[in-house]
Every structure is written in structure tokens, then in C-alpha cells.
Motif scaffolding. Structure first.
Motif, mmCIF file in Angstrom:
data_model
loop_
_atom_site.group_PDB
_atom_site.id
_atom_site.type_symbol
_atom_site.label_atom_id
_atom_site.label_comp_id
_atom_site.label_asym_id
_atom_site.label_seq_id
_atom_site.Cartn_x
_atom_site.Cartn_y
_atom_site.Cartn_z
ATOM 1 N N THR A 217 -3.914 12.329 -1.106
ATOM 2 C CA THR A 217 -5.267 11.793 -0.995
ATOM 3 C C THR A 217 -5.853 11.549 -2.379
ATOM 4 O O THR A 217 -5.449 12.156 -3.369
ATOM 5 C CB THR A 217 -6.210 12.752 -0.235
ATOM 6 O OG1 THR A 217 -6.267 14.010 -0.926
ATOM 7 C CG2 THR A 217 -5.746 12.972 1.191
ATOM 8 N N THR B 87 -15.583 -2.421 -1.795
ATOM 9 C CA THR B 87 -15.294 -3.399 -2.850
ATOM 10 C C THR B 87 -16.559 -4.029 -3.414
ATOM 11 O O THR B 87 -16.664 -4.303 -4.619
ATOM 12 C CB THR B 87 -14.374 -4.504 -2.300
ATOM 13 O OG1 THR B 87 -13.190 -3.911 -1.753
ATOM 14 C CG2 THR B 87 -13.986 -5.489 -3.389
ATOM 15 N N ARG C 224 -11.257 -0.472 -1.974
ATOM 16 C CA ARG C 224 -11.524 -0.948 -0.614
ATOM 17 C C ARG C 224 -12.231 0.125 0.222
ATOM 18 O O ARG C 224 -13.205 -0.148 0.925
ATOM 19 C CB ARG C 224 -10.224 -1.363 0.068
ATOM 20 C CG ARG C 224 -10.442 -1.996 1.440
ATOM 21 C CD ARG C 224 -9.152 -2.354 2.133
ATOM 22 N NE ARG C 224 -8.381 -1.171 2.486
ATOM 23 C CZ ARG C 224 -7.250 -0.803 1.897
ATOM 24 N NH1 ARG C 224 -6.763 -1.533 0.919
ATOM 25 N NH2 ARG C 224 -6.603 0.272 2.281
ATOM 26 N N GLU C 225 -11.750 1.358 0.152
ATOM 27 C CA GLU C 225 -12.320 2.419 0.984
ATOM 28 C C GLU C 225 -13.676 2.896 0.462
ATOM 29 O O GLU C 225 -14.494 3.405 1.232
ATOM 30 C CB GLU C 225 -11.343 3.582 1.114
ATOM 31 C CG GLU C 225 -10.082 3.212 1.872
ATOM 32 C CD GLU C 225 -9.299 4.426 2.341
ATOM 33 O OE1 GLU C 225 -9.841 5.544 2.319
ATOM 34 O OE2 GLU C 225 -8.130 4.249 2.732
ATOM 35 N N GLN D 111 0.830 -1.183 0.000
ATOM 36 C CA GLN D 111 0.000 0.000 0.000
ATOM 37 C C GLN D 111 0.876 1.248 0.000
ATOM 38 O O GLN D 111 1.990 1.249 0.512
ATOM 39 C CB GLN D 111 -0.916 0.007 1.235
ATOM 40 C CG GLN D 111 -1.802 -1.226 1.336
ATOM 41 C CD GLN D 111 -2.771 -1.331 0.181
ATOM 42 O OE1 GLN D 111 -3.326 -0.334 -0.256
ATOM 43 N NE2 GLN D 111 -2.964 -2.529 -0.317
ATOM 44 N N SER D 112 0.358 2.364 -0.534
ATOM 45 C CA SER D 112 1.123 3.598 -0.640
ATOM 46 C C SER D 112 0.903 4.523 0.537
ATOM 47 O O SER D 112 1.637 5.486 0.708
ATOM 48 C CB SER D 112 0.710 4.339 -1.915
ATOM 49 O OG SER D 112 -0.664 4.709 -1.839
ATOM 50 N N SER E 38 0.159 1.238 -6.636
ATOM 51 C CA SER E 38 0.098 0.773 -5.252
ATOM 52 C C SER E 38 -1.106 1.321 -4.496
ATOM 53 O O SER E 38 -1.354 0.914 -3.360
ATOM 54 C CB SER E 38 1.378 1.168 -4.513
ATOM 55 O OG SER E 38 1.563 2.566 -4.532
ATOM 56 N N THR E 39 -1.873 2.218 -5.117
ATOM 57 C CA THR E 39 -3.034 2.816 -4.439
ATOM 58 C C THR E 39 -4.353 2.286 -4.977
ATOM 59 O O THR E 39 -5.408 2.498 -4.388
ATOM 60 C CB THR E 39 -2.996 4.363 -4.596
ATOM 61 O OG1 THR E 39 -1.732 4.856 -4.108
ATOM 62 C CG2 THR E 39 -4.086 5.042 -3.791
ATOM 63 N N SER F 270 -5.870 -0.595 -5.061
ATOM 64 C CA SER F 270 -6.703 -1.425 -4.191
ATOM 65 C C SER F 270 -7.288 -0.614 -3.041
ATOM 66 O O SER F 270 -8.387 -0.909 -2.561
ATOM 67 C CB SER F 270 -5.899 -2.605 -3.647
ATOM 68 O OG SER F 270 -4.809 -2.156 -2.869
ATOM 69 N N THR F 271 -6.570 0.428 -2.607
ATOM 70 C CA THR F 271 -7.088 1.319 -1.562
ATOM 71 C C THR F 271 -8.356 2.016 -2.038
ATOM 72 O O THR F 271 -9.324 2.170 -1.280
ATOM 73 C CB THR F 271 -6.033 2.377 -1.182
ATOM 74 O OG1 THR F 271 -4.879 1.723 -0.665
ATOM 75 C CG2 THR F 271 -6.571 3.345 -0.143
ATOM 76 N N SER G 131 7.792 1.136 3.046
ATOM 77 C CA SER G 131 6.612 1.442 2.234
ATOM 78 C C SER G 131 6.977 1.635 0.767
ATOM 79 O O SER G 131 8.134 1.915 0.430
ATOM 80 C CB SER G 131 5.923 2.706 2.753
ATOM 81 O OG SER G 131 6.700 3.859 2.455
ATOM 82 N N THR H 203 -4.958 7.887 1.036
ATOM 83 C CA THR H 203 -6.313 7.545 1.457
ATOM 84 C C THR H 203 -7.355 8.305 0.637
ATOM 85 O O THR H 203 -7.041 9.275 -0.053
ATOM 86 C CB THR H 203 -6.525 7.864 2.942
ATOM 87 O OG1 THR H 203 -6.273 9.264 3.164
ATOM 88 C CG2 THR H 203 -5.577 7.044 3.817
#
Length: 346
Positions: free
Chosen positions: A35, A115, A111-112, A2-3, A104-105, A107-108, A274, A6
Motif C-alpha cells: 500500500t 488527479t 488517480r486515487e 499498474q502494480s 508502475s504505481t 499514476s495510481t 501484471s 493501492t
């Protein structure tokens, strides 16, 4: 992987409106100030329908740029429901740092936002993969209205592969190209990439004062993207160098081997650090060496390792007094261990 980036409150609100408004075709998303933030939404040109999706695809050309990654949250009407698709567009010639951050972001983002709200996720590197009807029909598989959910393990593998490719480009990039976010390629010897990053005066002073047996460690301060002094020690024995180097964060270490005029540059990048740390340090290490040389150090020996445990006293001594069959000089090399040897000059 993850990066640390958010979803912003602004994007949460925009996505709630998008999710409830069936007349909206696309909600573009970008990364701004650490962000995920929304761009202007795109509406269907007519009433939403199965065919309206293909008719609306050309509108996406307004947000696709040759070197700029972007996320596209798409609505694709079907006979069953208004299915949402999360598409990540990372052009093949995008800047290295942007590639890494967006890969790297991704999936964030889903997910947030939830999904379960997305019927499918898509990764694209060419405009035709986004705008072309044939590309979408090929993804459909069995029928024109079928949307198959990608296998989650395959998704993770694609994400990691994108990050690995971006890191490889950070190591082997071509000098003189713009790298986008926060820096540019600078001139230098070899084919590696160097990011022009500001250097704290404390770091410069420590490099100037490096004496026999001294160890100076620099790192990149992530929020300010500045090379700063991490630690400075005197009277360090070769066997104890590893104990002074962080096992969790990347470091640029400059060690003046005792009893010699040799300064060894050691770049360590732990696998647990990271994505952003790895990316910034990989792309800035040339700059760290250049700064040291500007402060009067002559760097002839260079080592790369994934962690300090690989930097043994024997390995450091080998750089100062190489074995006879290796010749008088050595290029950049990783410590000897299975799968870790690399003979290459920066």
C-alpha cells in the motif's frame, strides 16, 4: 500498466490534512506492505509565499536517499493558488524491484488521491532535479510562477519506459549487488541477475521426479515471494507442451524431451501479466534453474517466449537436434519470429 498497489486509508487522511493546510510544504509517500503510506510531513519555514517554495527545497534532502525511491507531494504557492505537485523520485541506482514498483504505481497515487488536485506531475532521477532551483525554473517555462501540466500521453510513455528499463536491468543486472526489496543478487554464471527466493518442497520434489516426457512447471507465489509448483504432467508430447502452459501468468517450465536425455527450460512471460509478476519472475529465473540443477537436472537448453503459443513441437525438437549449420550447441534463445530472436547465454 499498474502494480496492484493501492492508497492506504492512512494516506487518504494525511493527504486531506495536507490539502487543507497551506503551511505544509511536502507530504512524502512510500510503499509499505502493498500500500501507499505517508511519511512525516514537512512544513514551510516561514509563511507560505511564492519565494517560500525555493527556500523550502533544501528540507527535502532529509527524505532523499541515494538508492530509495519516494513520492513527494509538494505545495507550490503562486499568485493564483496553492498548486500541488506530485513528484516521483526514482534514483538511477535504486534497486531494480523498487524502480519497477514505484514507476508502475505513480499514476495510481494521483488517480486515487484525485488527479484534479494536482497542477503538475514530475519524474526525477537525480537529487539536483528535486532540490535545485534551476531545475524548477526550467520546468516553469515561460515565467517563474508558471506551472505547466504535463501532457498525459507523455506521462504514460515515461511511466512505461521506466518499467521497461527496470525489467531490462532485471535481465542484465550485475551479480553481487543488493537489489533491495525481498532479495539479493546471488552468484552465478553469466551477467544476469538472480534473486535468492525460497522454494517450496513440492516444487523440489517434482523436479527430482521429472522423467522422460515429463513437464514440471514452477511459478512465483506473489504474496509470499516463494517459488512453488504450478503443475506437473507425465507423458507430454512435444506438440502439446504449449497447451499445458498458462497464457496469462509467467511460468518456469522444465520439459524432459521424450526419447532423449535433454531437459529444456522454458521461461514464458505473457505481456498481459501484471508488472509485479513480470518483475519477480524475470529476476528469479536464474534461481529456478539453479534449484533444478541442485535437484539433479542438467539444463543445457533454454528458451524464452512471451506466451505458450511460441513453444511449438518443431521449436522443441530443434533444441534437441539442431540443424547442421547451427553447430552442436546453442545458447539461450527466443523462438524464431520477427523481432523475437535473441542469441545469448545466461
Amino acid at each position: 500498466m499498474q502494480s496492484g498497489i493501492t492508497v492506504s486509508a492512512e494516506l487518504q487522511d494525511a493527504f486531506a490534512r495536507f490539502n487543507s493546510d497551506s503551511s505544509t510544504f511536502c507530504l512524502p509517500v512510500t510503499i509499505t506492505a502493498e500500500t501507499l503510506t505517508p511519511l512525516d510531513p514537512i512544513s514551510f519555514q516561514g509563511s507560505p509565499s511564492i519565494n517560500a517554495f525555493f527556500s523550502a527545497l533544501p528540507q527535502l534532502s532529509s527524505v532523499l536517499q541515494p538508492k530509495t525511491p519516494v513520492y513527494l507531494l509538494l505545495r507550490r504557492p503562486s499568485t493564483a493558488s496553492n498548486a500541488l505537485i506530485a513528484l516521483t523520485y526514482i534514483p538511477s541506482n535504486a534497486p531494480v524491484r523498487a524502480k519497477t514498483l514505484f514507476a508502475s504505481t505513480r499514476s495510481t497515487l494521483t488517480r486515487e488521491l484525485g488527479t484534479e488536485k494536482f497542477a503538475s506531475t514530475v519524474f526525477a532521477t537525480e537529487e539536483d532535479e528535486v532540490l535545485g532551483q534551476d531545475a524548477w525554473r526550467e520546468r516553469d517555462g515561460e515565467g517563474p510562477n508558471a506551472i505547466s501540466r504535463e501532457d498525459m500521453m507523455g506521462e504514460k510513455e515515461r511511466e512505461l519506459e521506466a518499467v521497461r528499463k527496470a525489467e531490462a536491468e532485471a535481465r542484465n543486472g550485475t551479480p553481487g549487488r543488493d537489489i533491495g526489496i525481498g532479495g539479493t543478487f546471488g552468484p552465478g554464471s553469466g551477467s544476469g541477475m538472480r534473486v535468492s527466493m525460497p522454494v517450496d518442497e513440492g516444487a523440489k520434489s517434482a523436479l527430482r521426479d521429472l522423467q522422460d516426457g515429463g513437464l514440471v512447471q514452477l511459478t512465483v507465489d506473489i504474496p509470499t515471494e516463494t517459488i512453488v509448483l504450478a503443475d506437473s504432467q507425465s507423458g507430454v508430447e512435444a506438440n502439446s507442451v504449449a497447451t499445458h502452459i498458462s497464457s496469462s501468468s509467467p511460468r518456469y517450465s522444465f520439459y524432459h524431451y521424450p526419447g532423449s536425455d535433454v531437459v529444456i527450460f522454458v521461461y514464458t512471460c505473457p505481456t498481459g501479466s501484471s508488472i509485479k509478476e513480470r518483475m519477480l519472475h524475470a529476476s528469479s529465473r536464474r534461481n529456478a534453474i539453479t534449484v533444478a540443477e541442485q535437484e539433479g537436472l542438467k539444463i543445457e537448453k533454454k528458451i524464452e517466449a512471451s506466451g505458450p503459443d511460441e513453444i511449438t513441437g518443431d521449436r522443441l525438437q530443434e533444441e534437441v537436434t539442431p540443424a547442421r549449420d547451427q553447430g552442436p550447441t546453442r545458447g539461450f534463445a527466443r523462438p524464431r519470429r520477427p523481432g523475437r530472436l535473441l542469441s545469448k547465454t545466461w
